[in-house]
Write a protein that holds these residues in place. Sequence first.
Motif, PDB file in Angstrom:
ATOM      1  N   ALA A 130       2.072 -17.546 -10.495  1.00  0.00           N
ATOM      2  CA  ALA A 130       0.853 -16.753 -10.671  1.00  0.00           C
ATOM      3  C   ALA A 130       1.192 -15.269 -10.618  1.00  0.00           C
ATOM      4  O   ALA A 130       2.127 -14.858  -9.919  1.00  0.00           O
TER       5      ALA A 130
ATOM      6  N   VAL B 198       1.143 -11.385  -9.565  1.00  0.00           N
ATOM      7  CA  VAL B 198       0.948 -10.771  -8.256  1.00  0.00           C
ATOM      8  C   VAL B 198      -0.423 -10.098  -8.204  1.00  0.00           C
ATOM      9  O   VAL B 198      -0.783  -9.322  -9.094  1.00  0.00           O
ATOM     10  N   SER B 199      -1.194 -10.439  -7.174  1.00  0.00           N
ATOM     11  CA  SER B 199      -2.482  -9.765  -6.963  1.00  0.00           C
ATOM     12  C   SER B 199      -2.220  -8.401  -6.338  1.00  0.00           C
ATOM     13  O   SER B 199      -1.438  -8.284  -5.389  1.00  0.00           O
ATOM     14  N   ILE B 200      -2.844  -7.388  -6.872  1.00  0.00           N
ATOM     15  CA  ILE B 200      -2.586  -6.020  -6.426  1.00  0.00           C
ATOM     16  C   ILE B 200      -3.887  -5.370  -5.982  1.00  0.00           C
ATOM     17  O   ILE B 200      -4.855  -5.313  -6.744  1.00  0.00           O
ATOM     18  N   HIS B 201      -3.906  -4.909  -4.733  1.00  0.00           N
ATOM     19  CA  HIS B 201      -5.052  -4.177  -4.217  1.00  0.00           C
ATOM     20  C   HIS B 201      -4.899  -2.694  -4.534  1.00  0.00           C
ATOM     21  O   HIS B 201      -3.782  -2.172  -4.607  1.00  0.00           O
TER      22      HIS B 201
ATOM     23  N   ASN C  74       5.396  -4.601  -9.079  1.00  0.00           N
ATOM     24  CA  ASN C  74       4.553  -4.806  -7.903  1.00  0.00           C
ATOM     25  C   ASN C  74       3.468  -3.755  -7.755  1.00  0.00           C
ATOM     26  O   ASN C  74       2.831  -3.669  -6.698  1.00  0.00           O
TER      27      ASN C  74
ATOM     28  N   ASP D 295      -0.006   1.335  -4.812  1.00  0.00           N
ATOM     29  CA  ASP D 295      -0.739   0.076  -4.804  1.00  0.00           C
ATOM     30  C   ASP D 295      -0.258  -0.849  -3.692  1.00  0.00           C
ATOM     31  O   ASP D 295       0.828  -0.668  -3.125  1.00  0.00           O
TER      32      ASP D 295
ATOM     33  N   PRO E 230       0.509  -4.656  -3.293  1.00  0.00           N
ATOM     34  CA  PRO E 230       0.648  -6.031  -3.786  1.00  0.00           C
ATOM     35  C   PRO E 230       0.399  -7.036  -2.666  1.00  0.00           C
ATOM     36  O   PRO E 230       0.794  -6.807  -1.520  1.00  0.00           O
ATOM     37  N   LEU E 231      -0.252  -8.130  -3.005  1.00  0.00           N
ATOM     38  CA  LEU E 231      -0.528  -9.171  -2.016  1.00  0.00           C
ATOM     39  C   LEU E 231       0.686 -10.085  -1.959  1.00  0.00           C
ATOM     40  O   LEU E 231       0.785 -11.076  -2.694  1.00  0.00           O
TER      41      LEU E 231
ATOM     42  N   GLY F 138      -5.827  -3.825   1.058  1.00  0.00           N
ATOM     43  CA  GLY F 138      -4.451  -4.279   1.183  1.00  0.00           C
ATOM     44  C   GLY F 138      -3.670  -3.615   2.289  1.00  0.00           C
ATOM     45  O   GLY F 138      -2.541  -4.028   2.604  1.00  0.00           O
TER      46      GLY F 138
END
Length: 360
Positions: free
Chosen positions: A35, A37-40, A71, A136, A138-139, A262
């Motif tokens: 998946a 990378v989820s980034i806040h 990232n 940022d 990254p989660l 994050g």
Amino acid sequence: MVATSPFQCLTLTLLILPPLLLTTYFMAVFPSPPAPVSIHPSLASLPPTSKSWSIYPEDFYPGGGYATFPNGRVRYWLVGPEKGKRARQRDRDELHVVLIHGLSIPAIVWKDVAPSLAARGYRVLLYDLYGRGYSDAPLMTYDTNLYTNQLALLMQYLKWEKANIVGVSMGGGIAAAFTAQFPHLTDEGVGLLACAGLMESDDISRTAKFMSSPLVQSLASSRPVQTYLRHLTNQTVARNTLDDKPNVILEIVRLQSAHLPGYNNALSSSLRDGPIRGQTSAFQSSAFEGKRVLILHGTKDVTVRPKYASLIDSTVTSKAHKKVIFINGAGHDLSVSHSKEVTDALVNLLSGSNWKTIPS
């Protein structure tokens, strides 16, 4: 010889066949693609009316820019003359310096040191670590490699062949790990200020351990808790603006915690998995051989206790040019509270004048 009835054969088949098929399936199945990378978002996502913009604006230092990596975006600044000082005995190489901040406070922690180095002719790179300030979040797991790769990619982006690496607190642990992993990118000087990296778990408070647990972090990331934190922080900031000298360092920590989803995950993951502990092999690396290593610590540091300065000194190879300096009365925030002493020590490190020689 015992005869096997058809019923027994069927029973054995039904017992053996399902696990056999399951085993075959799990051995042959093709994995799903990873998946993304989820980034806040960073402080840049907050409206211009946010208190953070008056305390720590995007252009806090001149020469700012963004670099986009897998990232997330990284905010950086380049201060000081473009050519900078020349490295000793290498007339074609400029002398570059990287300043790495610590666990919770972004690059504002160098607010007095960086301009002073720039005024003395050094080309200085500052940047916000992932999950802090304008970089940022990254989660993902905030381990040592995340931080060292961030700096390596940033130097490549800026086309810096090598630099003197200086870090404070957790940034010191990053500096040590970066030196060990990327010796070809590390110049002659390494500065370790109030340096973490070898901390023992007992020196991390129970509160910090509890707050960094995944369960507590999941709760802290929930919308009701985030809303409450923002309300509480806004009230605190409003009160502190009435003071003559508000603590801007403390305020930027509160603002990040309340407004950046994050940020708390970055801190808690760094406490559990980051370069605060377990960096013995990095400090023992042969990459330190022949380098000037400054170990600078405050005598009143209760976060990373002064004993760790001596431990780092004994852990780093004796083939390094080491110098240990204790600043009397300084706490963990020595880059802010004792910026002149820190700057003078760093200039000494970078110039190499009157530096301790390698023991025979």
